[in-house]
Design a protein around this motif. Sequence first.
Motif, PDB file in Angstrom:
ATOM      1  N   VAL A  15       0.862  -1.174   0.000  1.00  0.00           N
ATOM      2  CA  VAL A  15       0.000   0.000   0.000  1.00  0.00           C
ATOM      3  C   VAL A  15       0.903   1.230   0.000  1.00  0.00           C
ATOM      4  CG1 VAL A  15      -1.712   1.321   1.319  1.00  0.00           C
ATOM      5  CG2 VAL A  15      -1.874  -1.176   1.208  1.00  0.00           C
ATOM      6  N   ALA A  16       0.647   2.159  -0.890  1.00  0.00           N
ATOM      7  CA  ALA A  16       1.432   3.394  -0.931  1.00  0.00           C
ATOM      8  C   ALA A  16       0.934   4.356   0.130  1.00  0.00           C
ATOM      9  CB  ALA A  16       1.347   4.039  -2.311  1.00  0.00           C
ATOM     10  N   HIS A  17      -0.371   4.605   0.136  1.00  0.00           N
ATOM     11  CA  HIS A  17      -0.941   5.517   1.122  1.00  0.00           C
ATOM     12  C   HIS A  17      -2.456   5.438   1.086  1.00  0.00           C
ATOM     13  CE1 HIS A  17      -0.777   8.146  -2.524  1.00  0.00           C
ATOM     14  NE2 HIS A  17      -2.007   8.408  -2.139  1.00  0.00           N
ATOM     15  N   VAL A  18      -3.067   6.063   2.060  1.00  0.00           N
ATOM     16  CA  VAL A  18      -4.514   6.239   2.089  1.00  0.00           C
ATOM     17  C   VAL A  18      -4.758   7.725   1.872  1.00  0.00           C
ATOM     18  CG1 VAL A  18      -6.604   6.036   3.476  1.00  0.00           C
ATOM     19  CG2 VAL A  18      -4.823   4.297   3.660  1.00  0.00           C
ATOM     20  N   GLY A  19      -5.630   8.037   0.922  1.00  0.00           N
ATOM     21  CA  GLY A  19      -5.880   9.428   0.576  1.00  0.00           C
ATOM     22  C   GLY A  19      -7.211   9.926   1.101  1.00  0.00           C
ATOM     23  N   PHE A  20      -7.195  11.134   1.645  1.00  0.00           N
ATOM     24  CA  PHE A  20      -8.393  11.790   2.140  1.00  0.00           C
ATOM     25  C   PHE A  20      -8.601  13.085   1.362  1.00  0.00           C
ATOM     26  CE2 PHE A  20      -7.245   9.217   5.743  1.00  0.00           C
ATOM     27  CZ  PHE A  20      -8.413   8.961   6.431  1.00  0.00           C
ATOM     28  N   ILE A  21      -9.813  13.328   0.912  1.00  0.00           N
ATOM     29  CA  ILE A  21     -10.182  14.627   0.357  1.00  0.00           C
ATOM     30  C   ILE A  21     -10.553  15.498   1.543  1.00  0.00           C
ATOM     31  CG2 ILE A  21     -11.780  15.897  -1.119  1.00  0.00           C
ATOM     32  CD1 ILE A  21      -9.928  13.984  -2.633  1.00  0.00           C
TER      33      ILE A  21
END
Length: 155
Positions: A15-21
């Motif tokens: 997993v590279a990252h978890v993205g949040f708007i």
Amino acid sequence: MSDIAATLKERIVGVAHVGFIVPDLNDALAEFCRIYGLEPAEVEVQPPAGEEALTRFAFFQIGELHFELIEPVSSQFKEQLLGMPSGGAGINHLAWRVDDIDAALDILAEIGVQPGHVTPDGVITIGQRKMVYLDPETTGGQVIELIQYPDQAAS
């Protein structure tokens, strides 16, 4: 399961990252710093303060998990990103680390999955990272990002 899908799975290295708007990057960063005890030096903001941009990003790590906060600045991206079911709060997408972003896209093209969403023209570079979003219309509605870091370049 097709050979193509198995091959894509083999390109994924984690997993590279978890993205949040987020509607406001500074407010969101203040909350992450408050809750997790992040120091400003632990956060990378792109583009740097004072530069104009269509979107602003913050990258940081908590434990072993990397996070990306995304603030849409332009009206186009505000409408597109904040209007999504996860817009405004919550997880927006899953970003997979891949060892060869071009090879991964070639594999996906064979099964009809194309770049799209906020990178409709394909792979872009942010810093030394190569990244691409996949068109949710070709992924069954999933918002998926592929990202290749310089240390993962294919040999």
